[in-house]
Motif scaffolding. Structure first.
Motif, PDB file in Angstrom:
ATOM      1  N   ASP A  17       0.850  -1.190   0.000  1.00  0.00           N
ATOM      2  CA  ASP A  17       0.000   0.000   0.000  1.00  0.00           C
ATOM      3  C   ASP A  17       0.888   1.243   0.000  1.00  0.00           C
ATOM      4  N   PHE A  18       0.400   2.284  -0.666  1.00  0.00           N
ATOM      5  CA  PHE A  18       1.108   3.566  -0.567  1.00  0.00           C
ATOM      6  C   PHE A  18       0.795   4.122   0.812  1.00  0.00           C
ATOM      7  N   ARG A  19       1.839   4.278   1.589  1.00  0.00           N
ATOM      8  CA  ARG A  19       1.587   4.669   2.970  1.00  0.00           C
ATOM      9  C   ARG A  19       2.802   5.378   3.569  1.00  0.00           C
ATOM     10  N   TYR A  32      11.686   8.234  13.058  1.00  0.00           N
ATOM     11  CA  TYR A  32      11.833   7.316  11.936  1.00  0.00           C
ATOM     12  C   TYR A  32      10.654   7.551  11.010  1.00  0.00           C
ATOM     13  N   HIS A  33      10.961   7.760   9.726  1.00  0.00           N
ATOM     14  CA  HIS A  33       9.915   7.985   8.739  1.00  0.00           C
ATOM     15  C   HIS A  33      10.075   6.944   7.635  1.00  0.00           C
ATOM     16  N   THR A  34       8.966   6.311   7.244  1.00  0.00           N
ATOM     17  CA  THR A  34       8.996   5.342   6.147  1.00  0.00           C
ATOM     18  C   THR A  34       7.956   5.735   5.120  1.00  0.00           C
ATOM     19  N   LEU A  35       8.243   5.345   3.874  1.00  0.00           N
ATOM     20  CA  LEU A  35       7.330   5.596   2.774  1.00  0.00           C
ATOM     21  C   LEU A  35       7.262   4.325   1.946  1.00  0.00           C
ATOM     22  N   ALA A  36       6.073   3.737   1.882  1.00  0.00           N
ATOM     23  CA  ALA A  36       5.856   2.561   1.029  1.00  0.00           C
ATOM     24  C   ALA A  36       5.234   3.071  -0.253  1.00  0.00           C
ATOM     25  N   ASN A  37       5.826   2.700  -1.396  1.00  0.00           N
ATOM     26  CA  ASN A  37       5.358   3.244  -2.661  1.00  0.00           C
ATOM     27  C   ASN A  37       4.227   2.451  -3.290  1.00  0.00           C
ATOM     28  N   ASP A  39       4.480  -0.431  -4.636  1.00  0.00           N
ATOM     29  CA  ASP A  39       5.062  -1.397  -5.574  1.00  0.00           C
ATOM     30  C   ASP A  39       5.927  -2.411  -4.850  1.00  0.00           C
ATOM     31  N   GLY A  40       5.828  -2.446  -3.544  1.00  0.00           N
ATOM     32  CA  GLY A  40       6.601  -3.409  -2.784  1.00  0.00           C
ATOM     33  C   GLY A  40       7.893  -2.846  -2.217  1.00  0.00           C
ATOM     34  N   LYS A  41       8.179  -1.592  -2.464  1.00  0.00           N
ATOM     35  CA  LYS A  41       9.404  -0.996  -1.936  1.00  0.00           C
ATOM     36  C   LYS A  41       9.056  -0.070  -0.776  1.00  0.00           C
ATOM     37  N   VAL A  42       9.878  -0.164   0.262  1.00  0.00           N
ATOM     38  CA  VAL A  42       9.739   0.710   1.416  1.00  0.00           C
ATOM     39  C   VAL A  42      11.072   1.406   1.597  1.00  0.00           C
ATOM     40  N   ILE A  43      11.024   2.720   1.690  1.00  0.00           N
ATOM     41  CA  ILE A  43      12.244   3.473   1.968  1.00  0.00           C
ATOM     42  C   ILE A  43      12.021   4.227   3.270  1.00  0.00           C
ATOM     43  N   GLY A  44      13.118   4.542   3.933  1.00  0.00           N
ATOM     44  CA  GLY A  44      12.998   5.207   5.218  1.00  0.00           C
ATOM     45  C   GLY A  44      14.174   6.107   5.499  1.00  0.00           C
ATOM     46  N   CYS A  45      14.007   6.918   6.508  1.00  0.00           N
ATOM     47  CA  CYS A  45      15.086   7.788   6.954  1.00  0.00           C
ATOM     48  C   CYS A  45      14.937   8.034   8.443  1.00  0.00           C
ATOM     49  N   PHE A  59      11.898  14.510   1.272  1.00  0.00           N
ATOM     50  CA  PHE A  59      13.159  13.815   0.982  1.00  0.00           C
ATOM     51  C   PHE A  59      12.878  12.399   0.511  1.00  0.00           C
ATOM     52  N   LEU A  60      12.021  11.684   1.245  1.00  0.00           N
ATOM     53  CA  LEU A  60      11.711  10.297   0.882  1.00  0.00           C
ATOM     54  C   LEU A  60      11.063  10.202  -0.496  1.00  0.00           C
ATOM     55  N   GLU A  61      10.204  11.126  -0.842  1.00  0.00           N
ATOM     56  CA  GLU A  61       9.577  11.123  -2.160  1.00  0.00           C
ATOM     57  C   GLU A  61      10.599  11.373  -3.258  1.00  0.00           C
ATOM     58  N   ALA A  62      11.573  12.272  -2.993  1.00  0.00           N
ATOM     59  CA  ALA A  62      12.632  12.522  -3.972  1.00  0.00           C
ATOM     60  C   ALA A  62      13.505  11.280  -4.138  1.00  0.00           C
ATOM     61  N   VAL A  63      13.799  10.613  -3.034  1.00  0.00           N
ATOM     62  CA  VAL A  63      14.624   9.394  -3.084  1.00  0.00           C
ATOM     63  C   VAL A  63      13.832   8.258  -3.728  1.00  0.00           C
ATOM     64  N   GLU A  64      12.556   8.165  -3.461  1.00  0.00           N
ATOM     65  CA  GLU A  64      11.718   7.101  -4.019  1.00  0.00           C
ATOM     66  C   GLU A  64      11.734   7.141  -5.537  1.00  0.00           C
ATOM     67  N   ALA A  65      11.765   8.343  -6.111  1.00  0.00           N
ATOM     68  CA  ALA A  65      11.836   8.464  -7.569  1.00  0.00           C
ATOM     69  C   ALA A  65      13.145   7.893  -8.104  1.00  0.00           C
ATOM     70  N   LEU A  66      14.205   7.971  -7.298  1.00  0.00           N
ATOM     71  CA  LEU A  66      15.509   7.428  -7.727  1.00  0.00           C
ATOM     72  C   LEU A  66      15.535   5.905  -7.673  1.00  0.00           C
ATOM     73  N   VAL A  67      14.878   5.336  -6.694  1.00  0.00           N
ATOM     74  CA  VAL A  67      14.952   3.878  -6.503  1.00  0.00           C
ATOM     75  C   VAL A  67      13.731   3.156  -7.078  1.00  0.00           C
ATOM     76  N   ARG A  68      12.863   3.867  -7.765  1.00  0.00           N
ATOM     77  CA  ARG A  68      11.657   3.265  -8.330  1.00  0.00           C
ATOM     78  C   ARG A  68      11.965   2.188  -9.364  1.00  0.00           C
ATOM     79  N   PRO A  69      12.903   2.403 -10.291  1.00  0.00           N
ATOM     80  CA  PRO A  69      13.177   1.339 -11.266  1.00  0.00           C
ATOM     81  C   PRO A  69      13.613   0.053 -10.546  1.00  0.00           C
ATOM     82  N   ALA A  70      13.197  -1.110 -11.072  1.00  0.00           N
ATOM     83  CA  ALA A  70      13.426  -2.400 -10.406  1.00  0.00           C
ATOM     84  C   ALA A  70      14.890  -2.798 -10.385  1.00  0.00           C
ATOM     85  N   ASN A  71      15.659  -2.384 -11.363  1.00  0.00           N
ATOM     86  CA  ASN A  71      17.046  -2.838 -11.447  1.00  0.00           C
ATOM     87  C   ASN A  71      18.052  -1.831 -10.895  1.00  0.00           C
TER      88      ASN A  71
END
Length: 187
Positions: A17-19, A32-37, A39-45, A59-71
């Motif tokens: 879930d996007f959360r 601690y802040h987490t962002l689930a996109n 698509d199965g990825k969770v990033i945090g800071c 910050f997390l949204e900016a980073v999420e755009a960087l790590v969005r691609p699967a590879n």
């Protein structure tokens, strides 16, 4: 440690879930802040407790755009992550804080202006009171001056009458001496 706690926070995040999720660690003074996109990825800071949650999520949204691609390899984007962290750590880049700071400055200027207006109003009230006192004193002075003028006019009139009577009596005495009291010599 912070890494272990962050792993526990990640374990509670639902990746499907996007959360957004935040946890406060008062003991260590961090959040601690987490962002689930979704698509199965969770990033945090992890941020100090003085950092606003909206800045952390930006910050997390900016980073999420960087790590969005699967590879994507997170280690290869380390330099970009550091740039993003530096950017979001700088208070000048937080538009909300800048607007809030400008608003506080404007508020302070307005308070100063209001204080000046109130002081000016007090001074105007003082001047108004003093001018009313001066008007009253001027009216009192004018009435006393008119009263004194009348007294002096009466005194002057009395003095003039006394001088005229005195001169008349003196002339009468002189004439009587010259002509006898019964005017027998002057006829």
């Amino acid at each position: 440690t912070l890494a272990e706690t962050l792993q526990k926070v990640f374990a509670t995040a639902t990746a499907k879930d996007f959360r957004r999720r935040s946890l406060e660690d008062k003991k260590n003074g961090v959040n601690y802040h987490t962002l689930a996109n979704g698509d199965g990825k969770v990033i945090g800071c992890v941020v100090t407790s003085d950092v606003q949650a909206r800045v952390a999520y930006a910050f997390l949204e900016a980073v999420e755009a960087l790590v969005r691609p699967a590879n994507v390899d997170v280690r290869s984007v380390k330099k970009i992550l550091q740039q993003k962290a530096d950017f979001f750590s700088d208070p000048k880049n937080d538009k909300f804080t800048a607007i809030n700071q400008s608003l506080n400055e404007v508020t302070e200027v307005m308070r100063d202006n209001m204080d000046k207006v109130l002081q000016r109003g007090e001074r105007i009230d003082n001047i108004h009171g003093k001018s009313e006192d001066l008007v009253n004193q001027a009216q009192t002075f004018q009435s006393k001056a008119e009263e004194l003028k009348k007294k002096l006019c009466w005194r002057n009139a009395k003095l003039t009458i006394m001088v005229v009577v005195g001169v008349g009596v003196l002339i009468l005495i002189i004439v009587m001496l010259a002509c006898n009291p019964n005017f027998s010599k002057c006829s």
